[in-house]
Enzyme design. Structure first.
Site, PDB file in Angstrom:
ATOM      1  CE  LYS A 128     -30.407  17.595  -4.540  1.00 32.61           C
ATOM      2  NZ  LYS A 128     -29.962  17.703  -5.919  1.00 32.61           N
TER       3      LYS A 128
HETATM    4  N1  PMP Z   1     -26.575  21.601  -9.495  1.00 30.53           N
HETATM    5  C1  PMP Z   1     -27.805  21.053  -9.449  1.00 30.53           C
HETATM    6  C2  PMP Z   1     -28.948  21.811 -10.009  1.00 30.53           C
HETATM    7  C3  PMP Z   1     -27.991  19.777  -8.893  1.00 30.53           C
HETATM    8  O1  PMP Z   1     -29.202  19.227  -8.858  1.00 30.53           O
HETATM    9  C4  PMP Z   1     -26.871  19.072  -8.405  1.00 30.53           C
HETATM   10  C5  PMP Z   1     -27.045  17.688  -7.842  1.00 30.53           C
HETATM   11  N2  PMP Z   1     -27.318  17.715  -6.484  1.00 30.53           N
HETATM   12  C6  PMP Z   1     -25.615  19.697  -8.460  1.00 30.53           C
HETATM   13  C7  PMP Z   1     -25.499  20.960  -9.007  1.00 30.53           C
HETATM   14  C8  PMP Z   1     -24.405  19.038  -7.869  1.00 30.53           C
HETATM   15  O2  PMP Z   1     -24.502  19.077  -6.471  1.00 30.53           O
HETATM   16  P1  PMP Z   1     -23.843  17.954  -5.558  1.00 30.53           P
HETATM   17  O3  PMP Z   1     -22.422  17.920  -5.926  1.00 30.53           O
HETATM   18  O4  PMP Z   1     -24.066  18.411  -4.171  1.00 30.53           O
HETATM   19  O5  PMP Z   1     -24.522  16.685  -5.896  1.00 30.53           O
END
Ligand code: PMP
Length: 324
Positions: A158
């Site tokens: 991220k």
């Molecule tokens: N893909 C992206 C690009 C994201 O920003 C997120 C949100 N964090 C997700 C998938 C889902 O990830 P998570 O389940 O860890 O929130």
């Protein structure tokens, strides 16, 4: 939310948000050299407890994101979990929360690079508001923007700068009248939504792209794989997915910390199956919700409580006394 009253965690101390400034020349602001997490805190009124969902995994992913940017987190993921709960207590939060840890290159200097730039670390918590209601199912479109390729910048982490990719896709989709974008990767396989991982169901089997297909290593994705297998007895296969499989799937749904489980009922104006929210997405939504609230005994290890239960009971008692 009155930001003037908010307390945040910054570089080891609890400080007022209002006094936490970032310089105009901050490296992370200019070059996107930062990384963050999005975490949810769930308030369970019945048990008078605030639960953070899969907190340790979020800090472990943040440590990996930071590593990719040549940054260290100031404390271990375990210690940061404790800090997160401490911060909620300092703010007296007894409601659903959104938690945003952020590590960013804070040096106020010109020069794009990763090495020899100092960084800061903050945790900010704010009451959570659902940013859109997905209960009725989302209408999605395949984006003209490809998901960023790992050879360009890592999508598995991220990283703040990488979110321009998501922002371009999301705004294109919304401008064209859709709710959400589905991005393909550089090879043309289905990658993910703007901030969600994706699953499809075909003939009773769930499929989701592997982490080597240019996706964020999602924590909800991992959760849903486990819930499918253990709770619903659905086989989950991690393999590349073609665009045309979206159109003929029995169900499509997006999963992520913010949306939890969001059924997709239409892709590129084509209804998914009968165009109604599917049974598997409905079941998963329900189970996921219960797991986040601590109502499923088998998944309590995913939750970090904020208040010790004796303290929580005392607060409840005091409030009841005050109300009478
Ligand atoms: N893909 C992206 C690009 C994201 O920003 C997120 C949100 N964090 C997700 C998938 C889902 O990830 P998570 O389940 O860890 O929130």
């Amino acid at each position: 939310m009155d930001l003037d009253k908010l307390i945040i965690y910054r570089n080891g101390s609890l400080v007022p948000y209002a006094e936490s400034k970032v310089g105009i020349l901050a490296h992370g602001l200019n070059y996107g050299t930062g990384c963050f997490e999005g975490i949810r805190g769930y308030w369970n009124a019945k048990s008078d407890q605030l639960y953070f969902f899969r907190l340790l995994e979020h800090y472990e992913r943040l440590a990996n994101s930071a590593k990719l940017l040549l940054m260290d987190l100031p404390e271990s993921p375990e210690r940061l979990c404790a800090r997160t709960a401490e911060l909620a207590r300092a703010n007296g939060f007894r409601c659903d929360l959104y938690i945003r840890p952020l590590a960013y290159k804070s040096a106020e200097e010109i020069g794009v690079r990763l090495h020899n730039v100092t960084h800061d670390f903050t945790i900010t918590e704010v009451p959570h508001k659902a940013y859109f209601d997905s209960t009725a199912g989302l209408r999605a479109s395949v984006s003209s923007w490809r998901r960023i390729d790992d050879n360009v910048a890592p999508a598995r982490a991220k990283l703040t700068g990488v979110y321009v990719n998501s922002a371009l896709a999301k705004t294109e989709a919304v401008s064209n009248g859709f709710d959400e974008a589905i991005m393909l990767n550089a090879e043309g396989h289905v990658a993910e939504g703007s901030a969600q991982n994706i699953f499809i169901v075909r003939s009773g089997v769930a499929y989701t792209p592997p982490v080597s297909d240019g996706i964020l290593e999602g924590i909800t994705r991992r959760t849903i794989i486990e819930l499918c297998q253990r709770e619903l007895n659905i086989e989950v296969i991690e393999r590349s997915i073609d665009r045309s499989e979206l159109y003929i799937a029995d169900e499509v749904f997006l999963v992520g910390t913010a949306v939890e489980v969001a059924p997709v009922i239409e892709v590129d104006h084509r209804p998914i199956a009968n165009g109604k929210v599917g049974p598997k997405a409905t079941a998963l939504r329900e189970i996921y919700r219960k797991a986040t609230l601590g109502d499923l005994v088998g998944y309590r290890h995913w939750l970090t409580p904020t208040y010790d239960s004796t303290a929580a009971a005392k607060i409840q008692q005091a409030e009841r006394a005050a109300a009478t």
